[in-house]
Design a protein around this motif. Sequence first.
Motif, PDB file in Angstrom:
ATOM      1  N   VAL A 187      10.836-110.209  58.250  1.00  0.00           N
ATOM      2  CA  VAL A 187       9.644-109.613  57.663  1.00  0.00           C
ATOM      3  C   VAL A 187       8.431-110.479  57.990  1.00  0.00           C
ATOM      4  CG1 VAL A 187       8.536-108.950  55.486  1.00  0.00           C
ATOM      5  CG2 VAL A 187      11.000-108.608  55.791  1.00  0.00           C
ATOM      6  N   LEU A 188       7.288-109.835  58.246  1.00  0.00           N
ATOM      7  CA  LEU A 188       6.039-110.548  58.511  1.00  0.00           C
ATOM      8  C   LEU A 188       5.096-110.430  57.329  1.00  0.00           C
ATOM      9  CD1 LEU A 188       3.925-111.979  60.309  1.00  0.00           C
ATOM     10  CD2 LEU A 188       3.348-109.723  61.251  1.00  0.00           C
ATOM     11  N   HIS A 189       4.640-111.596  56.817  1.00  0.00           N
ATOM     12  CA  HIS A 189       3.550-111.655  55.849  1.00  0.00           C
ATOM     13  C   HIS A 189       2.302-112.081  56.619  1.00  0.00           C
ATOM     14  CE1 HIS A 189       5.605-111.343  51.901  1.00  0.00           C
ATOM     15  NE2 HIS A 189       6.643-111.788  52.590  1.00  0.00           N
ATOM     16  N   GLY A 190       1.422-111.144  56.877  1.00  0.00           N
ATOM     17  CA  GLY A 190       0.193-111.463  57.591  1.00  0.00           C
ATOM     18  C   GLY A 190      -0.831-110.396  57.294  1.00  0.00           C
ATOM     19  N   HIS A 191      -1.776-110.701  56.465  1.00  0.00           N
ATOM     20  CA  HIS A 191      -2.717-109.681  56.000  1.00  0.00           C
ATOM     21  C   HIS A 191      -3.991-109.621  56.837  1.00  0.00           C
ATOM     22  CE1 HIS A 191       0.026-109.092  52.760  1.00  0.00           C
ATOM     23  NE2 HIS A 191      -0.144-110.316  52.309  1.00  0.00           N
ATOM     24  N   ARG A 192      -4.118-110.508  57.823  1.00  0.00           N
ATOM     25  CA  ARG A 192      -5.253-110.458  58.747  1.00  0.00           C
ATOM     26  C   ARG A 192      -4.720-110.463  60.178  1.00  0.00           C
ATOM     27  NH1 ARG A 192      -7.973-114.592  59.439  1.00  0.00           N
ATOM     28  NH2 ARG A 192      -6.862-116.151  58.217  1.00  0.00           N
ATOM     29  N   ASP A 193      -5.438-109.814  61.056  1.00  0.00           N
ATOM     30  CA  ASP A 193      -5.147-109.854  62.493  1.00  0.00           C
ATOM     31  C   ASP A 193      -3.747-109.371  62.837  1.00  0.00           C
ATOM     32  OD1 ASP A 193      -7.656-111.098  62.644  1.00  0.00           O
ATOM     33  OD2 ASP A 193      -6.758-113.101  62.556  1.00  0.00           O
ATOM     34  N   GLN A 194      -3.223-108.401  62.065  1.00  0.00           N
ATOM     35  CA  GLN A 194      -1.866-107.935  62.331  1.00  0.00           C
ATOM     36  C   GLN A 194      -1.684-107.403  63.752  1.00  0.00           C
ATOM     37  OE1 GLN A 194       1.186-106.606  60.582  1.00  0.00           O
ATOM     38  NE2 GLN A 194       0.991-107.698  58.654  1.00  0.00           N
ATOM     39  N   PRO A 195      -2.591-106.573  64.276  1.00  0.00           N
ATOM     40  CA  PRO A 195      -2.386-106.085  65.648  1.00  0.00           C
ATOM     41  C   PRO A 195      -2.317-107.226  66.664  1.00  0.00           C
ATOM     42  CG  PRO A 195      -4.035-104.747  64.526  1.00  0.00           C
ATOM     43  CD  PRO A 195      -3.780-105.929  63.647  1.00  0.00           C
ATOM     44  N   GLU A 196      -3.195-108.228  66.515  1.00  0.00           N
ATOM     45  CA  GLU A 196      -3.195-109.358  67.442  1.00  0.00           C
ATOM     46  C   GLU A 196      -1.915-110.181  67.305  1.00  0.00           C
ATOM     47  OE1 GLU A 196      -7.440-108.264  66.537  1.00  0.00           O
ATOM     48  OE2 GLU A 196      -5.616-108.586  65.362  1.00  0.00           O
ATOM     49  N   LEU A 197      -1.478-110.395  66.060  1.00  0.00           N
ATOM     50  CA  LEU A 197      -0.239-111.128  65.830  1.00  0.00           C
ATOM     51  C   LEU A 197       0.948-110.434  66.491  1.00  0.00           C
ATOM     52  CD1 LEU A 197      -0.457-112.248  62.091  1.00  0.00           C
ATOM     53  CD2 LEU A 197      -0.011-113.755  64.044  1.00  0.00           C
ATOM     54  N   ARG A 198       1.039-109.138  66.293  1.00  0.00           N
ATOM     55  CA  ARG A 198       2.175-108.396  66.840  1.00  0.00           C
ATOM     56  C   ARG A 198       2.119-108.331  68.365  1.00  0.00           C
ATOM     57  NH1 ARG A 198       5.294-106.341  63.010  1.00  0.00           N
ATOM     58  NH2 ARG A 198       4.453-106.145  60.894  1.00  0.00           N
ATOM     59  N   ALA A 199       0.928-108.179  68.927  1.00  0.00           N
ATOM     60  CA  ALA A 199       0.806-108.165  70.384  1.00  0.00           C
ATOM     61  C   ALA A 199       1.157-109.532  70.974  1.00  0.00           C
ATOM     62  CB  ALA A 199      -0.610-107.760  70.784  1.00  0.00           C
ATOM     63  N   GLY A 200       0.686-110.606  70.337  1.00  0.00           N
ATOM     64  CA  GLY A 200       1.017-111.946  70.809  1.00  0.00           C
ATOM     65  C   GLY A 200       2.496-112.234  70.692  1.00  0.00           C
ATOM     66  N   ALA A 201       3.100-111.805  69.595  1.00  0.00           N
ATOM     67  CA  ALA A 201       4.536-112.005  69.410  1.00  0.00           C
ATOM     68  C   ALA A 201       5.334-111.260  70.476  1.00  0.00           C
ATOM     69  CB  ALA A 201       4.947-111.543  68.014  1.00  0.00           C
ATOM     70  N   ALA A 202       4.944-110.036  70.760  1.00  0.00           N
ATOM     71  CA  ALA A 202       5.650-109.254  71.781  1.00  0.00           C
ATOM     72  C   ALA A 202       5.546-109.918  73.151  1.00  0.00           C
ATOM     73  CB  ALA A 202       5.085-107.832  71.827  1.00  0.00           C
ATOM     74  N   ALA A 203       4.368-110.458  73.460  1.00  0.00           N
ATOM     75  CA  ALA A 203       4.193-111.130  74.749  1.00  0.00           C
ATOM     76  C   ALA A 203       5.110-112.335  74.876  1.00  0.00           C
ATOM     77  CB  ALA A 203       2.730-111.560  74.915  1.00  0.00           C
ATOM     78  N   LEU A 204       5.381-113.019  73.769  1.00  0.00           N
ATOM     79  CA  LEU A 204       6.248-114.204  73.780  1.00  0.00           C
ATOM     80  C   LEU A 204       7.724-113.847  73.663  1.00  0.00           C
ATOM     81  CD1 LEU A 204       4.381-116.878  71.609  1.00  0.00           C
ATOM     82  CD2 LEU A 204       4.383-116.577  74.081  1.00  0.00           C
ATOM     83  N   GLY A 205       8.054-112.569  73.628  1.00  0.00           N
ATOM     84  CA  GLY A 205       9.455-112.167  73.516  1.00  0.00           C
ATOM     85  C   GLY A 205      10.005-112.271  72.114  1.00  0.00           C
ATOM     86  N   ILE A 206       9.113-112.304  71.118  1.00  0.00           N
ATOM     87  CA  ILE A 206       9.535-112.344  69.719  1.00  0.00           C
ATOM     88  C   ILE A 206       9.830-110.919  69.272  1.00  0.00           C
ATOM     89  CG2 ILE A 206       8.782-112.883  67.358  1.00  0.00           C
ATOM     90  CD1 ILE A 206       6.953-115.050  68.676  1.00  0.00           C
ATOM     91  N   ARG A 207      10.992-110.723  68.705  1.00  0.00           N
ATOM     92  CA  ARG A 207      11.373-109.368  68.326  1.00  0.00           C
ATOM     93  C   ARG A 207      10.557-108.877  67.126  1.00  0.00           C
ATOM     94  NH1 ARG A 207      17.824-109.985  68.684  1.00  0.00           N
ATOM     95  NH2 ARG A 207      17.311-112.030  67.833  1.00  0.00           N
ATOM     96  N   PRO A 208      10.378-107.556  67.033  1.00  0.00           N
ATOM     97  CA  PRO A 208       9.490-107.009  65.993  1.00  0.00           C
ATOM     98  C   PRO A 208       9.915-107.408  64.581  1.00  0.00           C
ATOM     99  CG  PRO A 208      10.053-105.328  67.618  1.00  0.00           C
ATOM    100  CD  PRO A 208      10.926-106.512  67.914  1.00  0.00           C
ATOM    101  N   LEU A 209       8.907-107.646  63.732  1.00  0.00           N
ATOM    102  CA  LEU A 209       9.113-107.961  62.323  1.00  0.00           C
ATOM    103  C   LEU A 209       8.573-106.811  61.481  1.00  0.00           C
ATOM    104  CD1 LEU A 209       7.733-111.615  62.472  1.00  0.00           C
ATOM    105  CD2 LEU A 209      10.128-110.946  62.520  1.00  0.00           C
TER     106      LEU A 209
END
Length: 241
Positions: A60-82
Motif C-alpha cells: 500500500v502507498l501512503h502519499g497524499h501529494r504528487d501521486q502521479p509523479e510517484l507512481r510514474a517514477g516507481a514504474a520507471a524503476l521497476g517497482i511494482r504497483p502499490l
Amino acid sequence: MLRIIDARTGVPVDAAPARRGLTRVEAHAPGFDTGALRVLLVTDLLVRALELGGTPVWAVLHGHRDQPELRAGAAALGIRPLEDSREVGHGLGEKQVIHVVAEDGVSPDGVRVAVAPVHAESPAPLTGADPVALRLALLTPPRSRPVRLDTVALTEAHDTLVRWRRAVADWARHPSRPIPDGVRTELRGAWEDDLDVPRVLRLLTRVETEPDIPDGARFETYAYADRLLGLDLTRDLGSLA
C-alpha cells in the motif's frame, strides 16, 4: 524466514510471524523526490523477499501529494504497483503490518523500517538517468546509510549492469546447472537477514569470477537473485552471436 530490524526498538522481528498469514507493507512517501523513490524501492524489495518465502503480501502507498509523479517514477524503476491507502481497509487474515518510511518520517504503530536519505546532484530524480542504473545505485549501500547520487555512482551502476547482462547472456549459451547449495543458502541468508541487499550484490560479484562454478550455474544464480533485485539481468539473452 525473513527477519527485519524494527527501527522503533532496534530488535529483529519476523516479517511474517504466522505461516501463510498476510503481511501488509505500507510505503510512506509524502512527496516526490529521490528519497521517496528509495522508500518505494525498499518496499518493493521487502515485498519481493516475502513473496519468495511464500508469504502473501499486500502493498500500500501512503502519499497524499504528487501521486502521479510517484507512481510514474516507481514504474520507471521497476517497482511494482502499490494500492492507494485511501481506497483500502484492513486485509482479511492480516497478521503483520510493516511501515517503510524515511529516516525522519512518521508512521502509525507497527514494525517500522527506516530508510536513509538520498543526496542527489539533480532535484529531478530521473532526468537523464538510466532508471535501472538508478535502481542499482540506490540498492548498493545499506538502506541505513545515506546515498550520494552523482555521475560517478550512476556510471559505476550502469557499467556493472552492462557487464552483468553481457555475462548472463553468454552464460545462458552453456548447459544449465543447478545453483550450488552453498551459494543458494548464502543468497537466501543475506536477504532474509534484515534484507541485506549489499551482501547479495557482493555474492554475485564473487560468483561472477569464482573458477569452480560452471557457467550454467552462474546463469541460474543471477536469474534467481534477480527475482529479488529486479535489475532485468536476463534482458540481453539471445543478443550474442
